[in-house]
Scaffold this motif. Sequence first.
Motif, PDB file in Angstrom:
ATOM      1  N   LEU A  65       0.843  -1.194   0.000  1.00 26.38           N
ATOM      2  CA  LEU A  65       0.000   0.000   0.000  1.00 26.38           C
ATOM      3  C   LEU A  65       0.880   1.247   0.000  1.00 26.38           C
ATOM      4  O   LEU A  65       0.664   2.179  -0.775  1.00 26.38           O
ATOM      5  CB  LEU A  65      -0.910  -0.022   1.229  1.00 26.38           C
ATOM      6  CG  LEU A  65      -1.927   1.089   1.345  1.00 26.38           C
ATOM      7  CD1 LEU A  65      -3.193   0.557   1.989  1.00 26.38           C
ATOM      8  CD2 LEU A  65      -1.386   2.237   2.153  1.00 26.38           C
ATOM      9  N   THR A  66       1.915   1.242   0.834  1.00 29.39           N
ATOM     10  CA  THR A  66       2.825   2.380   0.921  1.00 29.39           C
ATOM     11  C   THR A  66       3.606   2.559  -0.373  1.00 29.39           C
ATOM     12  O   THR A  66       3.814   3.689  -0.831  1.00 29.39           O
ATOM     13  CB  THR A  66       3.785   2.199   2.111  1.00 29.39           C
ATOM     14  OG1 THR A  66       3.019   2.009   3.303  1.00 29.39           O
ATOM     15  CG2 THR A  66       4.691   3.394   2.288  1.00 29.39           C
ATOM     16  N   LEU A  67       4.044   1.459  -0.987  1.00 23.45           N
ATOM     17  CA  LEU A  67       4.769   1.532  -2.254  1.00 23.45           C
ATOM     18  C   LEU A  67       3.884   2.120  -3.350  1.00 23.45           C
ATOM     19  O   LEU A  67       4.300   3.025  -4.082  1.00 23.45           O
ATOM     20  CB  LEU A  67       5.265   0.137  -2.663  1.00 23.45           C
ATOM     21  CG  LEU A  67       5.981   0.040  -3.999  1.00 23.45           C
ATOM     22  CD1 LEU A  67       7.236   0.906  -4.009  1.00 23.45           C
ATOM     23  CD2 LEU A  67       6.327  -1.406  -4.306  1.00 23.45           C
ATOM     24  N   ILE A  68       2.659   1.643  -3.455  1.00 26.16           N
ATOM     25  CA  ILE A  68       1.722   2.154  -4.464  1.00 26.16           C
ATOM     26  C   ILE A  68       1.465   3.640  -4.227  1.00 26.16           C
ATOM     27  O   ILE A  68       1.486   4.449  -5.155  1.00 26.16           O
ATOM     28  CB  ILE A  68       0.409   1.345  -4.452  1.00 26.16           C
ATOM     29  CG1 ILE A  68       0.664  -0.077  -4.958  1.00 26.16           C
ATOM     30  CG2 ILE A  68      -0.666   2.037  -5.293  1.00 26.16           C
ATOM     31  CD1 ILE A  68      -0.507  -1.025  -4.759  1.00 26.16           C
ATOM     32  N   ASP A  69       1.261   4.018  -2.981  1.00 22.80           N
ATOM     33  CA  ASP A  69       1.015   5.411  -2.637  1.00 22.80           C
ATOM     34  C   ASP A  69       2.212   6.282  -3.018  1.00 22.80           C
ATOM     35  O   ASP A  69       2.043   7.382  -3.537  1.00 22.80           O
ATOM     36  CB  ASP A  69       0.710   5.526  -1.146  1.00 22.80           C
ATOM     37  CG  ASP A  69      -0.285   6.606  -0.831  1.00 22.80           C
ATOM     38  OD1 ASP A  69      -1.142   6.903  -1.682  1.00 22.80           O
ATOM     39  OD2 ASP A  69      -0.205   7.159   0.274  1.00 22.80           O
ATOM     40  N   GLY A  70       3.412   5.777  -2.773  1.00 18.56           N
ATOM     41  CA  GLY A  70       4.613   6.525  -3.126  1.00 18.56           C
ATOM     42  C   GLY A  70       4.764   6.710  -4.626  1.00 18.56           C
ATOM     43  O   GLY A  70       5.155   7.780  -5.096  1.00 18.56           O
ATOM     44  N   ILE A  71       4.461   5.673  -5.372  1.00 21.91           N
ATOM     45  CA  ILE A  71       4.537   5.773  -6.837  1.00 21.91           C
ATOM     46  C   ILE A  71       3.512   6.776  -7.351  1.00 21.91           C
ATOM     47  O   ILE A  71       3.802   7.600  -8.223  1.00 21.91           O
ATOM     48  CB  ILE A  71       4.337   4.393  -7.500  1.00 21.91           C
ATOM     49  CG1 ILE A  71       5.515   3.477  -7.145  1.00 21.91           C
ATOM     50  CG2 ILE A  71       4.184   4.522  -9.008  1.00 21.91           C
ATOM     51  CD1 ILE A  71       5.296   2.016  -7.506  1.00 21.91           C
ATOM     52  N   LEU A  72       2.315   6.747  -6.800  1.00 19.20           N
ATOM     53  CA  LEU A  72       1.273   7.686  -7.230  1.00 19.20           C
ATOM     54  C   LEU A  72       1.596   9.119  -6.830  1.00 19.20           C
ATOM     55  O   LEU A  72       1.157  10.065  -7.490  1.00 19.20           O
ATOM     56  CB  LEU A  72      -0.085   7.281  -6.653  1.00 19.20           C
ATOM     57  CG  LEU A  72      -0.706   6.024  -7.226  1.00 19.20           C
ATOM     58  CD1 LEU A  72      -1.982   5.675  -6.478  1.00 19.20           C
ATOM     59  CD2 LEU A  72      -0.987   6.185  -8.711  1.00 19.20           C
ATOM     60  N   ALA A  73       2.369   9.297  -5.778  1.00 21.46           N
ATOM     61  CA  ALA A  73       2.688  10.639  -5.293  1.00 21.46           C
ATOM     62  C   ALA A  73       3.763  11.329  -6.121  1.00 21.46           C
ATOM     63  O   ALA A  73       3.889  12.545  -6.068  1.00 21.46           O
ATOM     64  CB  ALA A  73       3.139  10.566  -3.834  1.00 21.46           C
ATOM     65  N   LYS A  74       4.536  10.566  -6.899  1.00 22.62           N
ATOM     66  CA  LYS A  74       5.594  11.170  -7.709  1.00 22.62           C
ATOM     67  C   LYS A  74       4.962  12.001  -8.819  1.00 22.62           C
ATOM     68  O   LYS A  74       4.028  11.554  -9.476  1.00 22.62           O
ATOM     69  CB  LYS A  74       6.488  10.094  -8.322  1.00 22.62           C
ATOM     70  CG  LYS A  74       7.332   9.383  -7.289  1.00 22.62           C
ATOM     71  CD  LYS A  74       8.203   8.360  -7.940  1.00 22.62           C
ATOM     72  CE  LYS A  74       8.989   7.627  -6.874  1.00 22.62           C
ATOM     73  NZ  LYS A  74       9.811   6.571  -7.420  1.00 22.62           N
ATOM     74  N   PRO A  75       5.486  13.204  -9.036  1.00 21.65           N
ATOM     75  CA  PRO A  75       4.928  14.039 -10.108  1.00 21.65           C
ATOM     76  C   PRO A  75       5.271  13.462 -11.474  1.00 21.65           C
ATOM     77  O   PRO A  75       6.347  12.898 -11.669  1.00 21.65           O
ATOM     78  CB  PRO A  75       5.610  15.394  -9.913  1.00 21.65           C
ATOM     79  CG  PRO A  75       6.853  15.094  -9.154  1.00 21.65           C
ATOM     80  CD  PRO A  75       6.570  13.853  -8.332  1.00 21.65           C
TER      81      PRO A  75
END
Length: 89
Positions: A65-75
């Motif tokens: 969940l954290t990995l997916i969230d981090g990928i989505l947060a990248k501009p």
Amino acid sequence: MLPRPSRHAYFESWLNRTRRRLSASGQLSEMAVHLANAEGNSPEHWAQYLRELLEERVVPSLDLLTLIDGILAKPAREQGISPDQPSLF
């Protein structure tokens, strides 16, 4: 005193936000490629897993969940500009 939101409420909020982000054309496939590079397995495996996750048939681990969230947060990179090309502004 206000009641504390349940952990389920946080997951529902994350799931709704993730659904919106992955609903754009090609975003689910792009995420699957990122996950394949980071975690192994094929992009097809991850695309199927993401579909199951979005349909609430599986629940991701906190790490995933954290990995997916981090990928989505990248501009997103600006289209048409090479990363080697300096900005004019």
